[in-house]
Design a protein around this motif. Structure first.
Motif, short mmCIF file in Angstrom:
data_model
loop_
_atom_site.label_atom_id
_atom_site.label_comp_id
_atom_site.label_asym_id
_atom_site.label_seq_id
_atom_site.Cartn_x
_atom_site.Cartn_y
_atom_site.Cartn_z
N HIS A 342 52.00 82.35 96.36
CA HIS A 342 53.23 81.57 96.35
C HIS A 342 53.14 80.44 95.33
N ASN A 343 51.93 79.93 95.11
CA ASN A 343 51.72 78.84 94.15
C ASN A 343 51.17 79.33 92.81
N PHE A 344 51.28 80.65 92.57
CA PHE A 344 50.66 81.18 91.36
C PHE A 344 51.25 80.56 90.10
N SER A 345 52.56 80.48 90.00
CA SER A 345 53.21 79.91 88.81
C SER A 345 53.74 78.50 89.06
N LYS A 346 53.41 77.92 90.19
CA LYS A 346 53.90 76.58 90.51
C LYS A 346 53.14 75.54 89.71
N THR A 347 53.83 74.57 89.15
CA THR A 347 53.23 73.53 88.32
C THR A 347 53.46 72.16 88.95
N VAL A 348 52.55 71.25 88.63
CA VAL A 348 52.62 69.86 89.13
C VAL A 348 52.57 68.94 87.92
N GLU A 349 53.47 67.97 87.88
CA GLU A 349 53.52 67.04 86.76
C GLU A 349 52.35 66.07 86.82
N MET A 350 51.79 65.76 85.68
CA MET A 350 50.67 64.82 85.60
C MET A 350 50.75 64.04 84.31
N GLU A 351 50.05 62.91 84.27
CA GLU A 351 50.08 62.04 83.10
C GLU A 351 49.29 62.70 81.96
N THR A 352 49.95 62.86 80.83
CA THR A 352 49.37 63.57 79.69
C THR A 352 49.78 62.88 78.40
N PRO A 353 48.86 62.73 77.44
CA PRO A 353 49.25 62.19 76.13
C PRO A 353 50.34 63.06 75.50
N HIS A 354 51.28 62.42 74.81
CA HIS A 354 52.41 63.17 74.28
C HIS A 354 52.08 63.93 73.01
N CYS A 355 50.85 63.77 72.47
CA CYS A 355 50.43 64.58 71.33
C CYS A 355 48.91 64.57 71.27
N ALA A 356 48.35 65.61 70.67
CA ALA A 356 46.90 65.71 70.58
C ALA A 356 46.34 64.69 69.59
N MET A 357 47.09 64.41 68.54
CA MET A 357 46.63 63.46 67.54
C MET A 357 46.46 62.08 68.15
N CYS A 358 47.38 61.71 69.05
CA CYS A 358 47.28 60.40 69.69
C CYS A 358 46.03 60.32 70.56
N LEU A 359 45.71 61.39 71.27
CA LEU A 359 44.54 61.40 72.13
C LEU A 359 43.27 61.23 71.31
N TYR A 360 43.15 61.96 70.22
CA TYR A 360 41.94 61.86 69.41
C TYR A 360 41.86 60.54 68.65
N ASN A 361 42.99 60.00 68.23
CA ASN A 361 42.96 58.68 67.60
C ASN A 361 42.53 57.60 68.58
N GLU A 362 42.97 57.73 69.82
CA GLU A 362 42.56 56.77 70.85
C GLU A 362 41.07 56.87 71.11
N LYS A 363 40.55 58.10 71.16
CA LYS A 363 39.11 58.27 71.37
C LYS A 363 38.30 57.70 70.21
N ASP A 364 38.77 57.92 68.98
CA ASP A 364 38.06 57.39 67.81
C ASP A 364 38.07 55.87 67.80
N ALA A 365 39.18 55.28 68.20
CA ALA A 365 39.27 53.82 68.24
C ALA A 365 38.30 53.25 69.27
N ARG A 366 38.21 53.89 70.42
CA ARG A 366 37.27 53.41 71.43
C ARG A 366 35.85 53.56 70.97
N ALA A 367 35.54 54.66 70.28
CA ALA A 367 34.18 54.85 69.78
C ALA A 367 33.82 53.82 68.72
N ARG A 368 34.76 53.49 67.86
CA ARG A 368 34.49 52.48 66.83
C ARG A 368 34.30 51.10 67.45
N MET A 369 35.05 50.79 68.50
CA MET A 369 34.89 49.49 69.16
C MET A 369 33.53 49.37 69.81
N LYS A 370 33.02 50.47 70.37
CA LYS A 370 31.70 50.43 70.98
C LYS A 370 30.61 50.24 69.93
#
Length: 391
Positions: A342-370
């Motif tokens: 019954h839940n095979f195709s059921k989806t649940v909304e979750m917090e997700t970055p709106h683009c992959a580029m933003c996610l990787y830029n955020e990771k790079d910025a955190r790595a540079r700050m460290k």
């Protein structure tokens, strides 16, 4: 009071009328104009390919008759059964005519008034009907014992041998084609189910495109391998337009994409990294894209050792950004694992970055700050050195 009831009744009628008109308009738009707005698909959801071949030369069509076995297997059941019945009836009637000709030439028929001591080539053939029945008895090896070949003429003996051999060949070919059609692994693919939608969300700290697939039988698909193709129209640097340009999409599960233990539903995912064609897409621009994601699952049927392939496809409207699949596997009190389809195709909304580029830029910025790189608060000031030591 009556005026109030009348106003309420009129208001209720107006609301119902507007609601019915709204639903009717929606149905008319969907029914007559909805199909024109749908995207063209190369592969349907159930795996059929939407493609046709035009202007094929007549000589090329003759190639299908060279490989007659595959042509027969690919035919639909109604055409196959028509050929099956036609071949048998045609062969029986054709040899019936030959038996009738033998009896006619040897003057065994009653209209020739044979003598009492006349020995016919075939006993008890009195006309075309009896010749057809003898042909049927010979080819299907029924042998009622009423009609039989005598040693009077060699032509009848040769014809009996020839029809028997040809009948065995026809039976083997046609019955084998029916059996092969029934046992084709194409039917096994009907028990492999893909989720209605694909989702994009974070998995293991990475942005991934996820698809759920399930095996509805308890028998396994041995050596299963899953992969994908992204189809879209591209323009090369030379200005050439390539329709249905194919790009490889690698799908994996936690244990890899080779030799899947496909006993329970699996969630396969594609990591959207710098090498992924989804890397430059975003949640806001996804529906504006023009692509088709075709997913393939290859495997060997455990019971028959025949290979099969299952296909499905997803267009941008069927890719949900910012969702994940609902849990489907649970454990009962008896210690068994239960799959709730019954839940095979059921989806649940979750917090997700709106683009992959933003996610990787955020990771790079955190790595540079460290690492202390690119510190905007660092200011270099020059200090003049003086020698205050006096002797």
């Amino acid at each position: 009071m009556d005026a109030l009831n009348r106003n309420v009744f009129e208001t209720l009628i107006r609301v119902l009328t507007e609601s019915m008109f709204k639903h009717l308009r929606k149905w008319v738009i969907t029914r007559f104009f909805g199909h024109s707005r749908q995207r063209a698909r190369l592969v349907s959801k159930d795996g059929r390919c939407n493609i046709e071949f035009g202007n094929v030369e007549a000589q090329s069509r003759l190639i299908f008759f060279v490989d007659i076995w595959t042509t027969i297997l690919d035919l639909k059941w109604r055409y196959k059964m028509t050929i099956f019945i036609t071949v048998f009836l045609g062969s029986w009637f054709f040899f019936g005519l030959l038996w009738y000709a033998v009896a006619y030439i040897h003057k065994d028929l009653p209209e020739f008034h044979p003598s009492a001591n006349h020995t016919p080539c075939v006993e008890n053939i009195n006309g075309l009907t009896s010749a057809f029945l003898f042909s049927l008895e010979t080819q299907v090896t029924i042998g009622y014992g009423f009609r039989c070949v005598t040693e009077q003429c060699a032509t009848a003996i040769f014809l009996l041998i020839f029809q028997s051999i040809l009948g065995v060949m026809i039976n083997s070919f046609m019955c084998g084609a029916i059996l092969a059609k029934i046992s084709r692994p194409k039917k096994r693919a009907k028990t492999i189910m893909f989720s209605k939608n694909a989702v994009i969300s974070k998995r293991g700290g990475k942005l991934c495109l996820l698809i759920r697939v399930a095996n509805l039988r308890k028998s396994l698909l041995i050596g299963s391998h899953i992969y994908g193709k992204l189809l879209k129209t591209t323009v090369t640097p030379e200005g050439e337009t390539i329709i249905l340009d194919q790009t490889n999409i690698n799908f994996v599960v936690d244990a890899g994409n080779e030799n899947l233990f496909f006993i329970s539903p699996l969630t396969i995912y594609h990591v959207i990294d710098h090498h992924s064609p989804f890397f430059h897409m975003a949640a806001e621009t996804l529906l504006q894209q023009d692509f088709e994601l075709v997913v393939f699952l290859d495997g060997t049927v455990e019971s028959t050792s025949a290979t099969c392939q299952v296909r499905t496809s997803y267009v941008p409207e069927e890719v949900l950004w910012g969702y994940r699949f609902a849990p489907i596997v649970s454990k009962t009190k008896e210690g068994k694992y239960r799959v709730d389809f019954h839940n095979f195709s059921k989806t649940v909304e979750m917090e997700t970055p709106h683009c992959a580029m933003c996610l990787y830029n955020e990771k790079d910025a955190r790595a540079r700050m460290k690492r202390g790189y690119d510190n905007p608060s660092f200011i270099l000031s020059e200090v003049n050195e003086t020698d205050d030591t006096k002797m």
